[in-house]
Write an enzyme that holds these catalytic residues in place. Structure first.
Site, PDB file in Angstrom:
ATOM      1  N   ASP A  34     -25.299  17.203  41.538  1.00 35.68           N
ATOM      2  CA  ASP A  34     -25.833  17.911  40.364  1.00 35.68           C
ATOM      3  C   ASP A  34     -26.947  17.069  39.730  1.00 35.68           C
ATOM      4  OD1 ASP A  34     -25.861  19.908  38.387  1.00 35.68           O
ATOM      5  OD2 ASP A  34     -24.444  18.801  37.121  1.00 35.68           O
ATOM      6  N   ASN A  58     -19.345  22.378  32.922  1.00 33.91           N
ATOM      7  CA  ASN A  58     -18.864  21.002  32.881  1.00 33.91           C
ATOM      8  C   ASN A  58     -18.131  20.726  31.558  1.00 33.91           C
ATOM      9  OD1 ASN A  58     -18.438  18.282  33.239  1.00 33.91           O
ATOM     10  ND2 ASN A  58     -20.575  17.681  33.065  1.00 33.91           N
ATOM     11  N   THR A  59     -18.882  20.766  30.452  1.00 36.86           N
ATOM     12  CA  THR A  59     -18.357  20.339  29.156  1.00 36.86           C
ATOM     13  C   THR A  59     -17.064  21.077  28.765  1.00 36.86           C
ATOM     14  OG1 THR A  59     -20.627  19.910  28.496  1.00 36.86           O
ATOM     15  CG2 THR A  59     -18.998  20.006  26.734  1.00 36.86           C
TER      16      THR A  59
HETATM   17  P1  13P Z   1     -22.237  22.372  30.564  1.00 36.75           P
HETATM   18  O1  13P Z   1     -21.749  20.973  30.446  1.00 36.75           O
HETATM   19  O2  13P Z   1     -22.966  22.805  29.345  1.00 36.75           O
HETATM   20  O3  13P Z   1     -21.173  23.330  30.945  1.00 36.75           O
HETATM   21  O4  13P Z   1     -23.353  22.395  31.721  1.00 36.75           O
HETATM   22  C1  13P Z   1     -22.984  22.051  33.015  1.00 36.75           C
HETATM   23  C2  13P Z   1     -24.179  21.983  33.904  1.00 36.75           C
HETATM   24  O5  13P Z   1     -25.117  22.726  33.772  1.00 36.75           O
HETATM   25  C3  13P Z   1     -24.170  20.968  34.957  1.00 36.75           C
HETATM   26  O6  13P Z   1     -25.382  20.905  35.646  1.00 36.75           O
END
Ligand code: 13P
Length: 287
Positions: free
Chosen positions: A84, A231-232
């Site tokens: 990523d 992710n978050t």
């Molecule tokens: P978030 O942490 O806002 O969900 O984003 C994840 C992301 O885009 C990883 O590349």
């Protein structure tokens, strides 16, 4: 099976649903995401940032862990292991380590440099059967210490990168990594429509999946988004449940201090978040 993300994303684009990329941080995270994808018969992408890569002792460790889990847990759904927001150096390392999918994020370079470096990866990935994600127009928010304002990509630049033959394209449409501020304007669907018109069939990637309301996610999918990154939200859910466990003093009774017990509520919270997102994206049963 560890596979390129190409087929799963082309199917998602044609079937008008999204595949989730869930970023992993450790063994618990990886297991939780894989088990939920298997339970729901959904294709899945495991995202690894360069920071998380270092934390988990390098890319070869991660490849070993993921392949081992797929085998030991009897995972049958397609799984892509994806770098990523990779640098050029990070992309090369992940290709050598055995990742099945790479994101090279050249969005902070002038477009000529972004085109040059992306081009250098296209043929290698193609020959090795590795899917390649490129990015145009920075995504807002903070990712591993890189901070950008919520930007919208230029459709003409998107077309230039798409024409190189990448597998998928991340293009800023007002999305932000991390929590959205109260005064967030929402996704720019006019930008998304213009990008889609410029790049044609290319599956589009929506970063910053945490906290985007379901109606906006679904509209983005209807306009060509085939991959959504989260992710978050898993991190917030995990930490809240572990906090609850410790604040309730459960670690102080019996064998409650056993790390497998301490982390278990957090793991269940990741699974719940992944289930909710997969339902929102429409990828359940699509493996
Ligand atoms: P978030 O942490 O806002 O969900 O984003 C994840 C992301 O885009 C990883 O590349």
């Amino acid at each position: 099976m560890l596979v390129s993300a190409k087929d799963m994303l082309n199917k998602a684009r044609d079937g008008h649903y999204g595949v989730g990329q869930f970023n992993i941080n450790n063994l618990e995270w990886t297991k939780a995401v894989l088990q939920t994808a298997e339970e729901l018969k959904a294709p899945v992408i495991l995202g690894v940032s360069e920071g998380a890569g270092k934390y988990m002792c390098g890319y070869t460790t991660i490849v070993g862990m993921v392949k081992g889990m797929i085998n030991e847990l009897g995972i049958t759904v397609p799984v892509a292991l994806h770098l990523d927001h990779g640098t050029f150096e990070g992309a090369k390392k992940c290709i050598n380590a055995g990742f099945s999918s790479i994101m090279f994020d050249g969005s902070h370079y002038p477009i000529e440099e972004n085109l040059k470096l992306t081009t250098a990866l296209v043929n290698t990935c193609d020959i090795l059967g590795i899917s390649l994600e490129a990015e145009v127009g920075a995504i807002g928010g903070e990712e591993d210490g890189v901070i950008a304002a919520g930007e919208c990509a230029d459709p003409a630049e998107c077309k230039m990168i798409a024409d190189l033959g990448v597998t998928m394209l991340a293009a800023g449409i007002g999305n932000i990594h991390g929590k959205y501020p109260d005064n967030w304007q929402g996704l720019s669907f006019s930008t998304l429509e213009a990008i889609k018109a410029a790049v044609g069939d290319m599956p589009l990637v929506l970063h910053g999946g945490t906290g985007i309301p379901a109606d906006q996610v679904k509209k983005a999918i209807s306009l060509g988004v085939a991959k959504i990154n989260v992710n978050t939200e898993c991190q917030i859910a995990f930490t809240a449940k572990v906090r609850e466990y410790i604040e309730a003093g459960k670690d102080l009774t019996g064998k409650g201090f056993d790390p497998r017990k301490v982390l278990a509520p957090g793991v269940e919270a990741i699974k719940d978040t992944v289930r909710e997102k997969m339902d929102m994206f429409g990828c359940i049963g699509k493996a």
